[in-house]
Design an enzyme around this catalytic site. Sequence first.
Site, PDB file in Angstrom:
ATOM      1  N   ASP A 142       0.808  -1.230   0.000  1.00 37.87           N
ATOM      2  CA  ASP A 142       0.000   0.000   0.000  1.00 37.87           C
ATOM      3  C   ASP A 142       0.843   1.283   0.000  1.00 37.87           C
ATOM      4  O   ASP A 142       0.315   2.349  -0.295  1.00 37.87           O
ATOM      5  CB  ASP A 142      -0.924   0.043   1.223  1.00 37.87           C
ATOM      6  CG  ASP A 142      -1.797  -1.196   1.336  1.00 37.87           C
ATOM      7  OD1 ASP A 142      -2.120  -1.779   0.292  1.00 37.87           O
ATOM      8  OD2 ASP A 142      -2.146  -1.585   2.472  1.00 37.87           O
ATOM      9  N   ARG A 186      -5.763  -0.132   0.565  1.00 37.66           N
ATOM     10  CA  ARG A 186      -6.396   0.251   1.828  1.00 37.66           C
ATOM     11  C   ARG A 186      -6.910   1.686   1.768  1.00 37.66           C
ATOM     12  O   ARG A 186      -7.635   2.020   0.859  1.00 37.66           O
ATOM     13  CB  ARG A 186      -5.407   0.036   2.973  1.00 37.66           C
ATOM     14  CG  ARG A 186      -6.022  -0.657   4.142  1.00 37.66           C
ATOM     15  CD  ARG A 186      -5.043  -1.142   5.139  1.00 37.66           C
ATOM     16  NE  ARG A 186      -3.960  -0.229   5.404  1.00 37.66           N
ATOM     17  CZ  ARG A 186      -3.407  -0.031   6.588  1.00 37.66           C
ATOM     18  NH1 ARG A 186      -3.877  -0.697   7.629  1.00 37.66           N
ATOM     19  NH2 ARG A 186      -2.406   0.779   6.756  1.00 37.66           N
ATOM     20  N   GLN A 288      -1.886  -8.855  -6.591  1.00 37.41           N
ATOM     21  CA  GLN A 288      -0.934  -7.759  -6.365  1.00 37.41           C
ATOM     22  C   GLN A 288       0.040  -8.068  -5.237  1.00 37.41           C
ATOM     23  O   GLN A 288       1.072  -7.422  -5.107  1.00 37.41           O
ATOM     24  CB  GLN A 288      -1.696  -6.472  -5.996  1.00 37.41           C
ATOM     25  CG  GLN A 288      -2.534  -5.936  -7.118  1.00 37.41           C
ATOM     26  CD  GLN A 288      -3.688  -5.086  -6.613  1.00 37.41           C
ATOM     27  OE1 GLN A 288      -3.630  -3.867  -6.619  1.00 37.41           O
ATOM     28  NE2 GLN A 288      -4.764  -5.712  -6.171  1.00 37.41           N
TER      29      GLN A 288
HETATM   30  O1  F6P Z   1      -2.362  -3.957   3.463  1.00 37.04           O
HETATM   31  C1  F6P Z   1      -2.217  -4.798   2.365  1.00 37.04           C
HETATM   32  C2  F6P Z   1      -3.565  -5.226   1.838  1.00 37.04           C
HETATM   33  O2  F6P Z   1      -3.356  -6.041   0.707  1.00 37.04           O
HETATM   34  C3  F6P Z   1      -4.518  -4.081   1.508  1.00 37.04           C
HETATM   35  O3  F6P Z   1      -4.202  -3.459   0.284  1.00 37.04           O
HETATM   36  C4  F6P Z   1      -5.833  -4.777   1.549  1.00 37.04           C
HETATM   37  O4  F6P Z   1      -6.875  -3.889   1.882  1.00 37.04           O
HETATM   38  C5  F6P Z   1      -5.654  -5.797   2.640  1.00 37.04           C
HETATM   39  O5  F6P Z   1      -4.260  -5.978   2.802  1.00 37.04           O
HETATM   40  C6  F6P Z   1      -6.287  -7.132   2.352  1.00 37.04           C
HETATM   41  O6  F6P Z   1      -6.178  -7.913   3.480  1.00 37.04           O
HETATM   42  P1  F6P Z   1      -6.492  -9.470   3.508  1.00 37.04           P
HETATM   43  O7  F6P Z   1      -5.307 -10.175   2.884  1.00 37.04           O
HETATM   44  O8  F6P Z   1      -6.647  -9.782   4.948  1.00 37.04           O
HETATM   45  O9  F6P Z   1      -7.729  -9.694   2.708  1.00 37.04           O
END
Ligand code: F6P
Length: 362
Positions: A142, A186, A288
Amino acid sequence: MTTIRNIAVLTGGGDCPGLNAVLRAVVRTAISRGVSVWGVKNGFGGLVKNEMMFLGLSDVAGILPRGGTILGTTNRDNPFHFKVVEEDGTVVYKDMSGVVLENLKKREIDALLIIGGDGTIKIGGEFAQLGVKVVCVPKTIDNDIACTERTFGFDTAVGVATEALDRLHTTAESHHRVMVLEVMGRYAGWIALHAGLAGGADCILIPEIPYDIRAVQEKITRRQQKGSRFSLVVVAEGAAPVGGEMVGVERKEGTEKLRLGGIGNILAEQLAELCDVETRCTTLGHLQRGGSPTAYDRVLATRFGVTATEALLAGKTDIMVALQNNAVIEVALEEVAKQSALVPVDGELVRSAKSIGICFGD
Ligand code: F6P
């Protein structure tokens, strides 16, 4: 000053490309100075449960280009508010920081190197307050951690999103469609902004600039009138319309309230209606975060790993390594905790994007 003989390293929060490159740099640097390294499994949970593995040179051989983390990670466990299931099945949250201190003592671990995002770094700061020597390394796709111009993982994520846009471009053009690409980030629009610029997006919607759907509609309609019957819209998962809310589902555990996602589909449906055009939405999601880090991320991760280990071995604590003016420096954790690094709405990047006609929905 205490001599550091054993250090422990952990990766916390969501993974990102480059974590293994940091681990390799940490182990190589520490071992070359005669210091042993324990790898904590699965983030802070491993510190509470005393799950660690000894990391030697052979454990980090060949991991430089590998995505993920060989230690495992989680964005759920906080030792100061740790989920415990009692014998009768009831779930309670307890402060287990005392158990962590005991576990560190048992293994004669003198210092902790913590690789993580803002949630993980905050917990690192709390351990530093308890007297543990802590040095943090910022990671996240992020790029939203304060006091550092870059976090590793970001460049890789932007590369994936840019490639996605390039691919969407050709099919959008053939079918005269509007393609919406939802990217992660995020509460920050860095991935959307950089990928949108690199991939030639027509509209970039980011959390820092609430959008008006009519402005997006006008941009697409103007393009149609000029003969460009396709458009590319990049939307950050945290983007929201003026006066509206971010879209996502509630998280059951962890520090975040929402698991963001879904704005892309909503936007695609609205634009189909408003612009009378076929639209499709692609949500890139964890593509990503996975896979091999770019050369840039490998270099940054290595530099962070070396500098953080050297700082730890020099007895420093309560700091994070950071990139400023292309130099790796040390910053106080207290400074990092004060804010997030959001896209400056009047900054040069946004202004440049607007100058070449990119619409931000404002
Ligand atoms: O902080 C990294 C991130 O990939 C964010 O871009 C995204 O909102 C979040 O983590 C997703 O989290 P999870 O892997 O718990 O779904």
